[in-house]
Scaffold this motif. Structure first.
Motif, PDB file in Angstrom:
ATOM      1  N   VAL A 170       0.837  -1.206   0.000  1.00  0.00           N
ATOM      2  CA  VAL A 170       0.000   0.000   0.000  1.00  0.00           C
ATOM      3  C   VAL A 170       0.868   1.252   0.000  1.00  0.00           C
ATOM      4  O   VAL A 170       0.572   2.231  -0.695  1.00  0.00           O
ATOM      5  CB  VAL A 170      -0.952  -0.011   1.211  1.00  0.00           C
ATOM      6  CG1 VAL A 170      -1.717   1.306   1.298  1.00  0.00           C
ATOM      7  CG2 VAL A 170      -1.932  -1.176   1.103  1.00  0.00           C
ATOM      8  N   LEU A 171       1.959   1.224   0.786  1.00  0.00           N
ATOM      9  CA  LEU A 171       2.853   2.381   0.849  1.00  0.00           C
ATOM     10  C   LEU A 171       3.456   2.696  -0.518  1.00  0.00           C
ATOM     11  O   LEU A 171       3.572   3.864  -0.914  1.00  0.00           O
ATOM     12  CB  LEU A 171       3.963   2.120   1.868  1.00  0.00           C
ATOM     13  CG  LEU A 171       3.512   2.000   3.334  1.00  0.00           C
ATOM     14  CD1 LEU A 171       4.679   1.566   4.205  1.00  0.00           C
ATOM     15  CD2 LEU A 171       2.932   3.322   3.830  1.00  0.00           C
ATOM     16  N   ILE A 172       3.833   1.650  -1.236  1.00  0.00           N
ATOM     17  CA  ILE A 172       4.391   1.852  -2.576  1.00  0.00           C
ATOM     18  C   ILE A 172       3.322   2.340  -3.537  1.00  0.00           C
ATOM     19  O   ILE A 172       3.533   3.291  -4.310  1.00  0.00           O
ATOM     20  CB  ILE A 172       5.046   0.551  -3.085  1.00  0.00           C
ATOM     21  CG1 ILE A 172       6.278   0.208  -2.227  1.00  0.00           C
ATOM     22  CG2 ILE A 172       5.442   0.688  -4.553  1.00  0.00           C
ATOM     23  CD1 ILE A 172       6.894  -1.141  -2.556  1.00  0.00           C
ATOM     24  N   HIS A 173       2.154   1.694  -3.488  1.00  0.00           N
ATOM     25  CA  HIS A 173       1.084   2.043  -4.430  1.00  0.00           C
ATOM     26  C   HIS A 173       0.635   3.487  -4.257  1.00  0.00           C
ATOM     27  O   HIS A 173       0.302   4.175  -5.245  1.00  0.00           O
ATOM     28  CB  HIS A 173      -0.104   1.099  -4.241  1.00  0.00           C
ATOM     29  CG  HIS A 173      -1.211   1.333  -5.219  1.00  0.00           C
ATOM     30  ND1 HIS A 173      -2.330   2.086  -4.920  1.00  0.00           N
ATOM     31  CD2 HIS A 173      -1.359   0.951  -6.519  1.00  0.00           C
ATOM     32  CE1 HIS A 173      -3.116   2.138  -5.970  1.00  0.00           C
ATOM     33  NE2 HIS A 173      -2.557   1.462  -6.966  1.00  0.00           N
ATOM     34  N   ASN A 174       0.626   3.980  -3.013  1.00  0.00           N
ATOM     35  CA  ASN A 174       0.200   5.361  -2.770  1.00  0.00           C
ATOM     36  C   ASN A 174       1.187   6.396  -3.329  1.00  0.00           C
ATOM     37  O   ASN A 174       0.851   7.581  -3.417  1.00  0.00           O
ATOM     38  CB  ASN A 174       0.032   5.597  -1.266  1.00  0.00           C
ATOM     39  CG  ASN A 174      -1.181   4.878  -0.712  1.00  0.00           C
ATOM     40  OD1 ASN A 174      -2.078   4.486  -1.465  1.00  0.00           O
ATOM     41  ND2 ASN A 174      -1.229   4.706   0.595  1.00  0.00           N
ATOM     42  N   ARG A 175       2.397   5.961  -3.715  1.00  0.00           N
ATOM     43  CA  ARG A 175       3.439   6.897  -4.136  1.00  0.00           C
ATOM     44  C   ARG A 175       3.806   6.767  -5.621  1.00  0.00           C
ATOM     45  O   ARG A 175       4.742   7.424  -6.078  1.00  0.00           O
ATOM     46  CB  ARG A 175       4.691   6.689  -3.260  1.00  0.00           C
ATOM     47  CG  ARG A 175       4.489   7.197  -1.835  1.00  0.00           C
ATOM     48  CD  ARG A 175       5.558   6.657  -0.892  1.00  0.00           C
ATOM     49  NE  ARG A 175       5.475   7.304   0.416  1.00  0.00           N
ATOM     50  CZ  ARG A 175       4.569   6.989   1.336  1.00  0.00           C
ATOM     51  NH1 ARG A 175       3.669   6.045   1.086  1.00  0.00           N
ATOM     52  NH2 ARG A 175       4.561   7.622   2.500  1.00  0.00           N
ATOM     53  N   ILE A 176       3.112   5.900  -6.342  1.00  0.00           N
ATOM     54  CA  ILE A 176       3.446   5.735  -7.761  1.00  0.00           C
ATOM     55  C   ILE A 176       2.358   6.347  -8.636  1.00  0.00           C
ATOM     56  O   ILE A 176       1.227   6.578  -8.187  1.00  0.00           O
ATOM     57  CB  ILE A 176       3.661   4.243  -8.124  1.00  0.00           C
ATOM     58  CG1 ILE A 176       2.393   3.411  -7.850  1.00  0.00           C
ATOM     59  CG2 ILE A 176       4.856   3.676  -7.362  1.00  0.00           C
ATOM     60  CD1 ILE A 176       2.531   1.954  -8.241  1.00  0.00           C
ATOM     61  N   ASN A 177       2.705   6.610  -9.887  1.00  0.00           N
ATOM     62  CA  ASN A 177       1.797   7.317 -10.791  1.00  0.00           C
ATOM     63  C   ASN A 177       0.938   6.390 -11.647  1.00  0.00           C
ATOM     64  O   ASN A 177       0.207   6.860 -12.525  1.00  0.00           O
ATOM     65  CB  ASN A 177       2.612   8.243 -11.706  1.00  0.00           C
ATOM     66  CG  ASN A 177       3.431   9.244 -10.912  1.00  0.00           C
ATOM     67  OD1 ASN A 177       2.968   9.749  -9.893  1.00  0.00           O
ATOM     68  ND2 ASN A 177       4.651   9.534 -11.370  1.00  0.00           N
ATOM     69  N   ILE A 178       1.046   5.088 -11.421  1.00  0.00           N
ATOM     70  CA  ILE A 178       0.259   4.123 -12.198  1.00  0.00           C
ATOM     71  C   ILE A 178      -0.494   3.207 -11.230  1.00  0.00           C
ATOM     72  O   ILE A 178      -0.107   3.060 -10.066  1.00  0.00           O
ATOM     73  CB  ILE A 178       1.163   3.280 -13.128  1.00  0.00           C
ATOM     74  CG1 ILE A 178       2.285   2.600 -12.319  1.00  0.00           C
ATOM     75  CG2 ILE A 178       1.727   4.133 -14.254  1.00  0.00           C
ATOM     76  CD1 ILE A 178       3.161   1.674 -13.126  1.00  0.00           C
ATOM     77  N   ASP A 179      -1.577   2.624 -11.702  1.00  0.00           N
ATOM     78  CA  ASP A 179      -2.352   1.690 -10.880  1.00  0.00           C
ATOM     79  C   ASP A 179      -2.049   0.275 -11.345  1.00  0.00           C
ATOM     80  O   ASP A 179      -2.577  -0.178 -12.374  1.00  0.00           O
ATOM     81  CB  ASP A 179      -3.855   1.983 -11.003  1.00  0.00           C
ATOM     82  CG  ASP A 179      -4.694   1.092 -10.083  1.00  0.00           C
ATOM     83  OD1 ASP A 179      -4.113   0.456  -9.181  1.00  0.00           O
ATOM     84  OD2 ASP A 179      -5.927   1.036 -10.273  1.00  0.00           O
ATOM     85  N   PRO A 181      -1.177  -3.957  -9.915  1.00  0.00           N
ATOM     86  CA  PRO A 181      -1.294  -4.861  -8.761  1.00  0.00           C
ATOM     87  C   PRO A 181       0.063  -5.074  -8.092  1.00  0.00           C
ATOM     88  O   PRO A 181       1.078  -5.270  -8.764  1.00  0.00           O
ATOM     89  CB  PRO A 181      -1.827  -6.154  -9.380  1.00  0.00           C
ATOM     90  CG  PRO A 181      -1.395  -6.104 -10.809  1.00  0.00           C
ATOM     91  CD  PRO A 181      -1.407  -4.652 -11.197  1.00  0.00           C
ATOM     92  N   ILE A 182       0.062  -5.034  -6.754  1.00  0.00           N
ATOM     93  CA  ILE A 182       1.285  -5.236  -5.980  1.00  0.00           C
ATOM     94  C   ILE A 182       0.997  -6.243  -4.867  1.00  0.00           C
ATOM     95  O   ILE A 182       0.101  -6.022  -4.043  1.00  0.00           O
ATOM     96  CB  ILE A 182       1.799  -3.920  -5.363  1.00  0.00           C
ATOM     97  CG1 ILE A 182       2.015  -2.862  -6.446  1.00  0.00           C
ATOM     98  CG2 ILE A 182       3.083  -4.155  -4.587  1.00  0.00           C
ATOM     99  CD1 ILE A 182       2.393  -1.491  -5.899  1.00  0.00           C
ATOM    100  N   VAL A 183       1.755  -7.321  -4.843  1.00  0.00           N
ATOM    101  CA  VAL A 183       1.621  -8.336  -3.792  1.00  0.00           C
ATOM    102  C   VAL A 183       2.838  -8.225  -2.874  1.00  0.00           C
ATOM    103  O   VAL A 183       3.974  -8.134  -3.346  1.00  0.00           O
ATOM    104  CB  VAL A 183       1.518  -9.754  -4.388  1.00  0.00           C
ATOM    105  CG1 VAL A 183       1.676 -10.811  -3.307  1.00  0.00           C
ATOM    106  CG2 VAL A 183       0.185  -9.923  -5.091  1.00  0.00           C
ATOM    107  N   ASP A 184       2.598  -8.237  -1.570  1.00  0.00           N
ATOM    108  CA  ASP A 184       3.709  -8.100  -0.629  1.00  0.00           C
ATOM    109  C   ASP A 184       3.767  -9.275   0.345  1.00  0.00           C
ATOM    110  O   ASP A 184       3.060 -10.275   0.169  1.00  0.00           O
ATOM    111  CB  ASP A 184       3.619  -6.775   0.130  1.00  0.00           C
ATOM    112  CG  ASP A 184       2.319  -6.623   0.918  1.00  0.00           C
ATOM    113  OD1 ASP A 184       1.540  -7.592   0.979  1.00  0.00           O
ATOM    114  OD2 ASP A 184       2.095  -5.531   1.475  1.00  0.00           O
ATOM    115  N   GLU A 185       4.636  -9.157   1.346  1.00  0.00           N
ATOM    116  CA  GLU A 185       4.837 -10.179   2.379  1.00  0.00           C
ATOM    117  C   GLU A 185       5.304 -11.511   1.787  1.00  0.00           C
ATOM    118  O   GLU A 185       4.954 -12.588   2.275  1.00  0.00           O
ATOM    119  CB  GLU A 185       3.558 -10.390   3.197  1.00  0.00           C
ATOM    120  CG  GLU A 185       3.085  -9.137   3.918  1.00  0.00           C
ATOM    121  CD  GLU A 185       1.828  -9.383   4.715  1.00  0.00           C
ATOM    122  OE1 GLU A 185       1.795 -10.373   5.465  1.00  0.00           O
ATOM    123  OE2 GLU A 185       0.875  -8.589   4.572  1.00  0.00           O
ATOM    124  N   VAL A 186       6.108 -11.451   0.736  1.00  0.00           N
ATOM    125  CA  VAL A 186       6.685 -12.651   0.130  1.00  0.00           C
ATOM    126  C   VAL A 186       8.077 -12.846   0.751  1.00  0.00           C
ATOM    127  O   VAL A 186       9.050 -12.226   0.333  1.00  0.00           O
ATOM    128  CB  VAL A 186       6.765 -12.527  -1.403  1.00  0.00           C
ATOM    129  CG1 VAL A 186       7.414 -13.775  -1.997  1.00  0.00           C
ATOM    130  CG2 VAL A 186       5.374 -12.328  -1.978  1.00  0.00           C
TER     131      VAL A 186
END
Length: 633
Positions: A170-179, A181-186
């Motif tokens: 979420v932190l990364i997605h809130n700071r980028i200019n494109i929408d 999908p980002i999966v984390d905790e891997v």
């Protein structure tokens, strides 16, 4: 005064009924006791538990254990339960792997496909014509990662998604200019293959929806251009991702992951006439149980060598041979109970602990030796207490005598003794003759099913889930129970319980470390109980009734540990209602409930003639006891 103790050694608990006989011949039950069974039922390791239980009873009767004149034991047959997989023990997918364990806070939405690239890689090595899925290790701060994604995008690169090691989606997605999908905790990001085609999918947030492309084998086939044969091999991956809010699937280089399966195998059921019936385990529990009943009475059950079922049955024989100090050749499996279930199986090639729910068959096996080591147990107790010890009778027969002390019962009567490891049934007909049966499958099997289906690997927690209802702490002052009712609390719940699923036990609440709703826990729990207890109850009663039809039984009495369960007696009573049978839990001696039936029956069966007339039991039991005493002598 003389004291006689009946001792019922069960799979989970050992019960004692202590009777006092006066000089004039008057008799009275003065105490009972319950202690956990030590060791495997029917082995020498039971002795410490028996001694502890006897000491408990004598303490309540205010006498010393040395004052017991005679100890009566049941014939304790051991039961060993295990799980055999229906299709595989290990899911291994050729040329594919999977990561992503459904983190609660993924970023972005939609489906992205592209080549896996380290986010710190040199841009000049890649073309703007190819799609990219970034790999973000924990050494890269979320702000730096977002800045790099924006830089690549501004330079014309097609960034389709990201796989992040830390909880930064979420932190990364809130700071980028494109929408994207980002999966984390891997956690094992280093094991993700680089420069390979990957697909990342995230369901829309707050929509209640789950992913629909990567949980569909045809969706995966579309993304990776799979052939029909490759699509068949990807099915476990798709099944493992059903219901997830995020996921990643990666195509690995050919040969990186090999495929290996262990077959479920075939059961060979041998009846007492020497006939053999073979049934593949992967045909399911219904086919297995039909084969067992068609081969009844069963002399032995064997499993195919090198298969799951062969390994399971050999373990049972080996364990029993070890504890009884007998050869494996002398160990026979006289009954099996099979139940269809689901178990989580780890997907090989995964790097985040993914599991696929695989169909399986749970099996409980009734193991019998050529000679039960009961005499060894009796000899050890004699050494410990310096008193006479007698092996008095078969469990189910003794349970009938104990159950007849329940007010309102009469013969003909059938009893169901539902313990931890076995379901015993006995029938006393109009002539007061008793027929009994000893079947595998009871409370321990239900615990095993709950443990397996939820993937707990914690039998103690599974046991708690089995015996207690669940609920959810919706506010600090209210709990919604699994049946939908709401309870309001006088005192606020502990803050750490807020929003959690809990077990409701004796006015206390224990959090359940499962991401499951109370309704789902209830469904799995009740289904396991029905599949074991209701099915085994019908099976046992049909075997022991003279007409092989339970419709002709006027009374069915339930005894044993599982008869204390808050759901099982009701389930069995409902199943018996259609036959017009009076069915309910026992109240042994009018005071102990469904407990102590076997221990009480052991004592009653040992008393001859009218010496028990001061015990409040039905008159018609007198002749039955006289007949039993003659048979025992």
């Amino acid at each position: 005064m003389a004291y006689i103790a009946g001792v019922d050694i069960g799979n989970s608990s050992t019960e004692v009924a202590l009777l006092r006989r006066s000089v004039s011949g008057e008799t009275e039950f003065v105490a009972d006791a319950l202690y956990r069974t030590t060791g495997l039922k029917g082995t020498k390791k039971n002795v410490p538990g028996v001694v502890k239980a006897l000491k408990q009873a004598t303490k309540r009767a205010e006498i010393d254990v040395s004052e017991i004149d005679r100890v009566l034991l049941n014939e304790a047959a051991p039961v060993i339960g295990d799980v055999a997989m229906e299709t595989i023990t290990e899911t291994v997918i050729t040329e594919s792997t999977m990561i992503g364990h459904d983190p609660s806070t993924p970023g972005g939405t939609g489906l992205g496909t592209g080549k896996t690239v380290e986010i710190t890689a040199d841009r000049d090595e890649y073309s703007t014509n190819e799609s990219i899925i970034f790999l973000v290790p924990e050494t890269v701060d979320f702000a730096v990662a977002a800045e790099l994604i924006n830089e690549w995008t501004e330079r014309g690169y097609d960034v389709e998604g990201a796989i992040v090691q830390k909880d930064d989606a979420v932190l990364i997605h809130n700071r980028i200019n494109i929408d994207v999908p980002i999966v984390d905790e891997v956690r094992k990001l280093d094991e993700v293959p680089r420069e390979q085609r990957a697909a990342v999918e995230v369901a829309p947030p707050a929509s209640g929806k789950t992913i629909n492309k990567l949980s569909n084998p045809y969706g995966i086939a579309t993304v990776f251009d799979l052939s029909p044969e490759e699509t068949k091999k990807i099915i476990p991956v798709a099944r493992a991702l059903v219901g997830n809010k995020s996921a990643v699937v990666i195509k690995t280089p050919e040969g990186d992951v090999e495929e290996r399966t262990i077959p479920a195998g075939t059961l060979r059921i041998i009846d007492e006439r020497g006939n053999t019936t073979e049934v593949p385990v992967d045909e399911g529990a219904d086919v297995i149980m039909e084969a067992v009943m068609n081969s009844w009475p069963v002399a032995d059950v064997q499993g195919e060598s090198g298969s799951n079922i062969g390994g399971m049955l050999n373990r049972a024989r080996s364990n029993m041979a070890e504890v009884t100090e007998q050869s494996m050749d002398s160990i026979e499996i006289r009954d099996i109970m099979a139940v269809d279930t689901l178990v989580p199986q780890k997907v090989e090639g995964a790097v985040a602990g993914e599991h696929s729910m695989e169909s399986s068959v749970a099996l409980a096996a009734m193991v019998k030796t050529q000679q039960l080591p009961m005499q060894q147990i009796a000899d050890r107790i004699t050494e410990e207490l310096d008193t006479e010890v007698v092996i008095q009778g078969i469990e189910a027969n003794m349970a009938v005598l104990g159950s007849l002390t329940t007010p309102g019962t009469d013969h003909p009567i059938a009893i169901l003794d539902m313990g931890g490891g076995s379901t015993d049934a006995a029938y006393m007909d109009e002539k007061k003759e008793i027929e009994s049966i000893h079947l595998s499958g009871a409370g321990d099997m239900v615990t095993m099913l709950i443990d397996s289906e939820f993937g707990l690997d914690d039998r103690d927690l599974a046991e708690e889930i089995k015996i207690h209802p669940s609920g959810k702490v919706e506010t600090l002052f209210s709990v919604r129970q699994e049946d939908g009712t709401v309870n309001f609390l006088n005192e606020p719940a502990a803050p750490e319980l807020f929003g959690r699923t809990v077990l409701l036990k004796d006015g206390d609440m224990r959090p359940v470390p499962l991401d499951k709703s109370p309704e789902e826990i209830r469904r799995v729990r009740r289904r396991a109980k029905r599949r074991v207890f209701v099915r085994n109850a019908k099976r046992a009663l049909n075997i022991i009734t003279p007409t092989e039809s339970i419709r002709h039984l006027p009374f069915v009495v339930m005894v044993g540990r599982s008869a204390l369960d808050f759901e099982i007696p009701e389930m069995i009573s409902d199943a018996m209602a259609e036959y017009g049978i009076v069915c309910g839990s026992a109240n042994v001696r009018g005071e102990t409930g469904p407990r102590n039936a076997v221990a009480t029956g052991l004592v009653l069966s040992h008393i001859e003639g009218g010496s028990f007339l001061d015990i409040d039991i039905p008159e018609e039991l007198s002749s039955a006891l006289e007949r039993t005493a003659v048979q025992q002598n």
